[in-house]
Design a protein around this motif. Sequence first.
Motif, PDB file in Angstrom:
ATOM      1  N   VAL A   1       0.477  -0.929   0.058  1.00 21.35           N
ATOM      2  CA  VAL A   1      -0.385   0.522  -0.349  1.00 21.35           C
ATOM      3  C   VAL A   1       1.156   1.624   0.012  1.00 21.35           C
ATOM      4  O   VAL A   1       0.936   1.821  -0.923  1.00 21.35           O
ATOM      5  CB  VAL A   1      -1.245   0.228   1.373  1.00 21.35           C
ATOM      6  CG1 VAL A   1      -1.914   1.439   1.591  1.00 21.35           C
ATOM      7  CG2 VAL A   1      -2.197  -1.050   0.842  1.00 21.35           C
TER       8      VAL A   1
ATOM      9  N   ASP B   1      -8.994   4.346  -7.210  1.00 22.71           N
ATOM     10  CA  ASP B   1      -9.565   2.486  -7.662  1.00 22.71           C
ATOM     11  C   ASP B   1      -8.781   1.509  -7.932  1.00 22.71           C
ATOM     12  O   ASP B   1      -9.011  -0.016  -8.104  1.00 22.71           O
ATOM     13  CB  ASP B   1     -10.508   3.130  -8.552  1.00 22.71           C
ATOM     14  CG  ASP B   1     -11.611   4.358  -8.181  1.00 22.71           C
ATOM     15  OD1 ASP B   1     -11.610   4.414  -7.294  1.00 22.71           O
ATOM     16  OD2 ASP B   1     -11.706   5.299  -9.150  1.00 22.71           O
TER      17      ASP B   1
ATOM     18  N   TYR C   1      -8.264  -1.168  -5.108  1.00 25.57           N
ATOM     19  CA  TYR C   1      -8.848  -2.034  -4.370  1.00 25.57           C
ATOM     20  C   TYR C   1      -8.686  -3.215  -6.382  1.00 25.57           C
ATOM     21  O   TYR C   1      -8.692  -4.597  -5.470  1.00 25.57           O
ATOM     22  CB  TYR C   1     -10.087  -1.638  -4.601  1.00 25.57           C
ATOM     23  CG  TYR C   1     -10.180  -0.706  -3.204  1.00 25.57           C
ATOM     24  CD1 TYR C   1     -10.622  -1.137  -2.301  1.00 25.57           C
ATOM     25  CD2 TYR C   1     -10.220   0.456  -3.676  1.00 25.57           C
ATOM     26  CE1 TYR C   1     -10.484  -0.450  -1.305  1.00 25.57           C
ATOM     27  CE2 TYR C   1     -10.558   1.297  -2.250  1.00 25.57           C
ATOM     28  CZ  TYR C   1     -10.750   1.145  -1.641  1.00 25.57           C
ATOM     29  OH  TYR C   1     -11.251   1.483  -0.369  1.00 25.57           O
TER      30      TYR C   1
ATOM     31  N   ASN D   1      -6.154  -5.511  -4.870  1.00 24.21           N
ATOM     32  CA  ASN D   1      -6.231  -6.199  -3.652  1.00 24.21           C
ATOM     33  C   ASN D   1      -4.910  -5.194  -2.824  1.00 24.21           C
ATOM     34  O   ASN D   1      -4.654  -6.021  -1.532  1.00 24.21           O
ATOM     35  CB  ASN D   1      -6.042  -7.608  -3.196  1.00 24.21           C
ATOM     36  CG  ASN D   1      -6.316  -8.390  -2.763  1.00 24.21           C
ATOM     37  OD1 ASN D   1      -7.553  -7.765  -2.224  1.00 24.21           O
ATOM     38  ND2 ASN D   1      -6.348  -9.617  -1.874  1.00 24.21           N
ATOM     39  N   LYS D   2      -4.501  -3.911  -2.778  1.00 25.86           N
ATOM     40  CA  LYS D   2      -4.123  -3.435  -2.579  1.00 25.86           C
ATOM     41  C   LYS D   2      -5.024  -1.839  -1.507  1.00 25.86           C
ATOM     42  O   LYS D   2      -5.209  -1.042  -1.920  1.00 25.86           O
ATOM     43  CB  LYS D   2      -3.150  -2.833  -3.140  1.00 25.86           C
ATOM     44  CG  LYS D   2      -1.985  -4.078  -3.298  1.00 25.86           C
ATOM     45  CD  LYS D   2      -1.224  -5.323  -2.594  1.00 25.86           C
ATOM     46  CE  LYS D   2      -0.021  -5.460  -3.492  1.00 25.86           C
ATOM     47  NZ  LYS D   2      -0.091  -6.595  -2.763  1.00 25.86           N
ATOM     48  N   HIS D   3      -5.929  -2.453  -0.504  1.00 24.51           N
ATOM     49  CA  HIS D   3      -6.728  -1.405   0.220  1.00 24.51           C
ATOM     50  C   HIS D   3      -6.122  -0.276   1.172  1.00 24.51           C
ATOM     51  O   HIS D   3      -5.122  -0.064   1.162  1.00 24.51           O
ATOM     52  CB  HIS D   3      -7.788  -1.785   1.323  1.00 24.51           C
ATOM     53  CG  HIS D   3      -8.410  -3.717   0.722  1.00 24.51           C
ATOM     54  ND1 HIS D   3      -9.642  -3.393   0.192  1.00 24.51           N
ATOM     55  CD2 HIS D   3      -8.151  -4.955   0.350  1.00 24.51           C
ATOM     56  CE1 HIS D   3      -9.819  -4.380  -0.454  1.00 24.51           C
ATOM     57  NE2 HIS D   3      -8.683  -5.314   0.636  1.00 24.51           N
TER      58      HIS D   3
ATOM     59  N   ASP E   1      -5.069   3.067   2.680  1.00 22.44           N
ATOM     60  CA  ASP E   1      -5.324   3.436   4.193  1.00 22.44           C
ATOM     61  C   ASP E   1      -5.744   4.727   4.932  1.00 22.44           C
ATOM     62  O   ASP E   1      -6.285   5.529   3.787  1.00 22.44           O
ATOM     63  CB  ASP E   1      -4.199   2.817   5.464  1.00 22.44           C
ATOM     64  CG  ASP E   1      -3.109   3.361   4.455  1.00 22.44           C
ATOM     65  OD1 ASP E   1      -2.735   4.309   3.624  1.00 22.44           O
ATOM     66  OD2 ASP E   1      -1.314   3.526   4.560  1.00 22.44           O
TER      67      ASP E   1
ATOM     68  N   LYS F   1     -15.456   2.747   4.997  1.00 20.96           N
ATOM     69  CA  LYS F   1     -13.954   1.217   4.486  1.00 20.96           C
ATOM     70  C   LYS F   1     -13.889   0.999   5.934  1.00 20.96           C
ATOM     71  O   LYS F   1     -13.457  -0.072   6.277  1.00 20.96           O
ATOM     72  CB  LYS F   1     -13.550   2.036   3.914  1.00 20.96           C
ATOM     73  CG  LYS F   1     -14.009   1.521   1.748  1.00 20.96           C
ATOM     74  CD  LYS F   1     -14.339   0.760   1.865  1.00 20.96           C
ATOM     75  CE  LYS F   1     -13.934   1.128   0.442  1.00 20.96           C
ATOM     76  NZ  LYS F   1     -14.994  -0.341  -0.338  1.00 20.96           N
TER      77      LYS F   1
END
Length: 299
Positions: A84, A108, A111, A114-116, A118, A148
């Motif tokens: 991230v 965007d 996501y 798969n790297k959300h 922070d 989130k």
Amino acid sequence: MMKVSEEEWWTPNAITYSVVMHGFRREGKLVEACDIVREMVNMGFFPNPVEINLLIQSLCREGKITEAKRFMEECLSRGCAVNVINFTTVIHGYCQKDDLDAALSLLDDMYLSNKHPDTVTYTTVIHALGKNGRIQEATELMKKMLGKGLDPTPVTYRTVIHWYCQMGKVDELLQLLEKMFLRQNCKTAYNQVIEKLCSFGNLEEADKLLGKVLRTASRVDAKTCHSLMGGYLRKGDPLSAYKVACRMFNRNLIPDLKLCEKVTKRLMLDGNSKEADYLMLRFVERGCISNQHQEHLQS
């Protein structure tokens, strides 16, 4: 670039590649540094996220944001441990160049990878949106962050407060703060709002919020009151400064004596000797000054 010697007595390992990569990076030879990483991966060695981020930062500092993004995506596609922080660094690069559409697009894309993002990632973009006057988008992004389940940090609060106050959108700010409090309360949020409003000269709105601050009556609240009093003095309104001081006394907060002496002198010049006397009397009652000192101020 780095091949096994003819005698095959020495083969470069991960540490060797890392040292050479950092050497090129420090010399500003970023193309060569990226090539070393590619060769490193081909040999079965993978840079860690810190090494990847150092290269991304170097590219961004030179304004090569597109190259930084391309390098990060290449590392990701080849199985390197991109995280991230790496995405956030590229997003920050876009924000520095005011390319906010690219920053939002990459946000965007995180996501999809798969790297959300922070709180730091969101705060970086929110700050850039506020800086460019895109308050509505900043609001929506803030709400998305809260949705989130991410907790706002002190930096998030300072960022939101600064840009909303600068734009004079106090009502919208207060509504957003209430939502932020549900995730992570910030005891000094209203203090920051008042002080920021004072710095922008919006004293009327700052005064309206004073009641929220004086509920706790802490040293931080005293500092906030002093900011508002100073703002009124600079505006040439000592009577309003006097009223703030009185409200402090009513909440068992002792105003700054030197500041109140300035208020008293300005009150007397404006013909408000009754209020000037009363303000100094409050200090005498608290034992902060003597009667002789009060008489000296009146003379």
